[in-house]
Design a protein around this motif. Structure first.
Motif, short mmCIF file in Angstrom:
data_model
loop_
_atom_site.label_atom_id
_atom_site.label_comp_id
_atom_site.label_asym_id
_atom_site.label_seq_id
_atom_site.Cartn_x
_atom_site.Cartn_y
_atom_site.Cartn_z
N LEU A 33 0.82 -1.20 0.00
CA LEU A 33 0.00 0.00 0.00
C LEU A 33 0.86 1.26 0.00
N GLU A 34 0.32 2.31 -0.58
CA GLU A 34 0.90 3.65 -0.43
C GLU A 34 -0.03 4.42 0.49
N VAL A 35 0.52 4.89 1.61
CA VAL A 35 -0.27 5.52 2.66
C VAL A 35 0.19 6.96 2.85
N LEU A 36 -0.76 7.87 2.93
CA LEU A 36 -0.48 9.29 3.18
C LEU A 36 -1.11 9.67 4.51
N ASP A 37 -0.30 10.19 5.43
CA ASP A 37 -0.81 10.72 6.69
C ASP A 37 -0.85 12.24 6.55
N MET A 58 5.11 4.86 3.35
CA MET A 58 4.41 5.86 4.14
C MET A 58 4.92 7.25 3.79
N THR A 59 3.99 8.19 3.62
CA THR A 59 4.34 9.60 3.46
C THR A 59 3.64 10.39 4.54
N GLY A 60 4.40 11.10 5.34
CA GLY A 60 3.84 11.99 6.35
C GLY A 60 3.89 13.41 5.84
N LEU A 61 2.75 14.07 5.80
CA LEU A 61 2.64 15.42 5.25
C LEU A 61 2.21 16.38 6.35
N ASP A 62 2.90 17.50 6.46
CA ASP A 62 2.52 18.49 7.48
C ASP A 62 2.96 19.86 7.02
N VAL A 63 2.21 20.87 7.44
CA VAL A 63 2.52 22.25 7.07
C VAL A 63 3.58 22.85 7.99
N ASP A 92 1.57 22.56 2.05
CA ASP A 92 0.16 22.93 2.23
C ASP A 92 -0.64 21.94 1.39
N TYR A 93 -1.47 21.14 2.04
CA TYR A 93 -2.14 20.05 1.34
C TYR A 93 -2.96 20.53 0.15
N LEU A 94 -3.74 21.58 0.31
CA LEU A 94 -4.62 22.02 -0.77
C LEU A 94 -3.84 22.54 -1.97
N ALA A 95 -2.61 23.00 -1.74
CA ALA A 95 -1.79 23.50 -2.84
C ALA A 95 -0.87 22.43 -3.42
N ARG A 96 -0.86 21.27 -2.82
CA ARG A 96 0.04 20.18 -3.25
C ARG A 96 -0.48 19.52 -4.51
N ALA A 97 0.44 19.13 -5.38
CA ALA A 97 0.06 18.45 -6.62
C ALA A 97 -0.66 17.15 -6.30
N ALA A 98 -1.57 16.75 -7.18
CA ALA A 98 -2.33 15.51 -6.98
C ALA A 98 -1.40 14.31 -6.91
N SER A 99 -1.76 13.35 -6.11
CA SER A 99 -1.01 12.10 -5.98
C SER A 99 -2.00 10.96 -6.10
N ALA A 100 -1.50 9.74 -6.08
CA ALA A 100 -2.39 8.58 -6.14
C ALA A 100 -1.94 7.58 -5.09
N VAL A 101 -2.70 7.50 -3.99
CA VAL A 101 -2.35 6.60 -2.90
C VAL A 101 -3.52 5.67 -2.60
N ASP A 102 -3.24 4.65 -1.81
CA ASP A 102 -4.27 3.67 -1.47
C ASP A 102 -5.02 4.02 -0.20
N VAL A 103 -4.35 4.73 0.70
CA VAL A 103 -4.94 5.05 1.99
C VAL A 103 -4.52 6.47 2.39
N ILE A 104 -5.49 7.27 2.83
CA ILE A 104 -5.20 8.56 3.45
C ILE A 104 -5.71 8.50 4.88
N ASP A 127 -6.92 12.31 -4.65
CA ASP A 127 -5.64 11.73 -4.25
C ASP A 127 -5.72 10.26 -3.87
N LEU A 128 -6.92 9.69 -3.95
CA LEU A 128 -7.11 8.27 -3.65
C LEU A 128 -7.32 7.47 -4.94
N ARG A 129 -6.73 6.30 -5.00
CA ARG A 129 -7.03 5.39 -6.09
C ARG A 129 -8.44 4.82 -5.90
N ALA A 130 -9.05 4.37 -6.97
CA ALA A 130 -10.36 3.73 -6.87
C ALA A 130 -10.30 2.58 -5.87
N GLY A 131 -11.26 2.54 -4.97
CA GLY A 131 -11.26 1.52 -3.93
C GLY A 131 -10.44 1.89 -2.72
#
Length: 244
Positions: A33-37, A58-63, A92-104, A127-131
């Motif tokens: 899985l690709e997971v974004l926190d 795992m990707t941890g994102l914070d401002v 800044d999440y809203l300004a971040r380029a789109a990604s494709a992960v399995d779990v947020i 930013d989520l894959r289908a499913g």
């Protein structure tokens, strides 16, 4: 970037453990899985999930720069194999380029992101894959939270060092067993920040579904303080698009 850019926030261990328990109940543990926190703070949930999902990245994102710095310090102490599966990013999440992960996953952050709620959930869905799964802890719509939001707005208008000191003294009384002064001082600024949104029926049944996110579960999140907004954990699945 935001009023949180220079603030730190380290989640209580029991809260991160509760979030991990819920996430593990809705994902397959041995999948790559690709997971974004989103709003990872100092990385506590990222590290717990990395332990429990050995095939995941795992990707941890914070401002907040201080949060990311502390998370990177902890990552540097891991063994090389685990560290290679974890990255942290200040953005800044809203300004971040789109990604494709399995779990947020997001614990106690979505209600603080300014802007339109529909736009936020459209971004999450994009930013989520289908499913894929969205697991979020948010304050819900109840009388206590509405009253507390009003109190925070009023306190924001009259903030002073004296009021900060009163909050610190109350915090010592309520949390002297589980939190030191550093942790209490870290939380003082958040006492002046009202929620931008609450997780109510409109969000669950209209806003999220309109973005392609459908509620599959609701879980309680125990409150550890009378000064904390009451939260619950919502689990959404992104609709699998049908072939034309």
């Amino acid at each position: 970037m935001s009023e949180f850019a220079n603030k730190t926030c380290s989640a209580p261990a029991e809260r991160s453990a509760r979030m991990r328990e819920i996430v593990l109940g809705h994902v397959t543990r041995d999948r790559a899985l690709e997971v974004l926190d989103l709003g990872c703070g100092t990385g506590s949930l990222v590290f717990l999930l990395a332990d429990s999902l050995p095939a995941a990245t795992m990707t941890g994102l914070d401002v907040s720069a201080p949060n990311i710095r502390k998370a990177e310090e902890q990552r540097a102490r891991l063994d090389a194999a685990k560290a290679a599966r974890i990255r942290f990013e200040r953005a800044d999440y809203l300004a971040r380029a789109a990604s494709a992960v399995d779990v947020i996953v997001s614990d106690g952050v979505l209600h603080l992101i300014p802007g339109d709620t529909q736009a936020l959930f459209l971004k999450l869905a994009a930013d989520l894959r289908a499913g894929g799964m969205l697991v979020v802890a948010m304050p819900y719509d109840c009388a206590y939270n509405y009253a507390f939001a009003m109190l925070r707005r009023a306190m924001r208008l009259v903030r002073s060092r004296a009021l900060d000191s009163v909050i610190l003294r109350i915090g010592r009384i309520l949390h002297r067993r589980e939190m030191d002064d550093e942790g209490l001082r870290e939380r003082i600024p958040y006492m002046y920040i009202p929620p931008q949104r609450l997780a109510g029926r409109g969000l669950r049944e209209n806003i999220a579904p309109a973005a392609g996110l459908h509620l599959v579960a609701r879980h309680p999140m125990p409150s550890v303080s009378l000064s904390q907004l009451k939260h619950e954990v919502l689990v959404f699945r992104k609709t699998v698009e049908k072939a034309a």
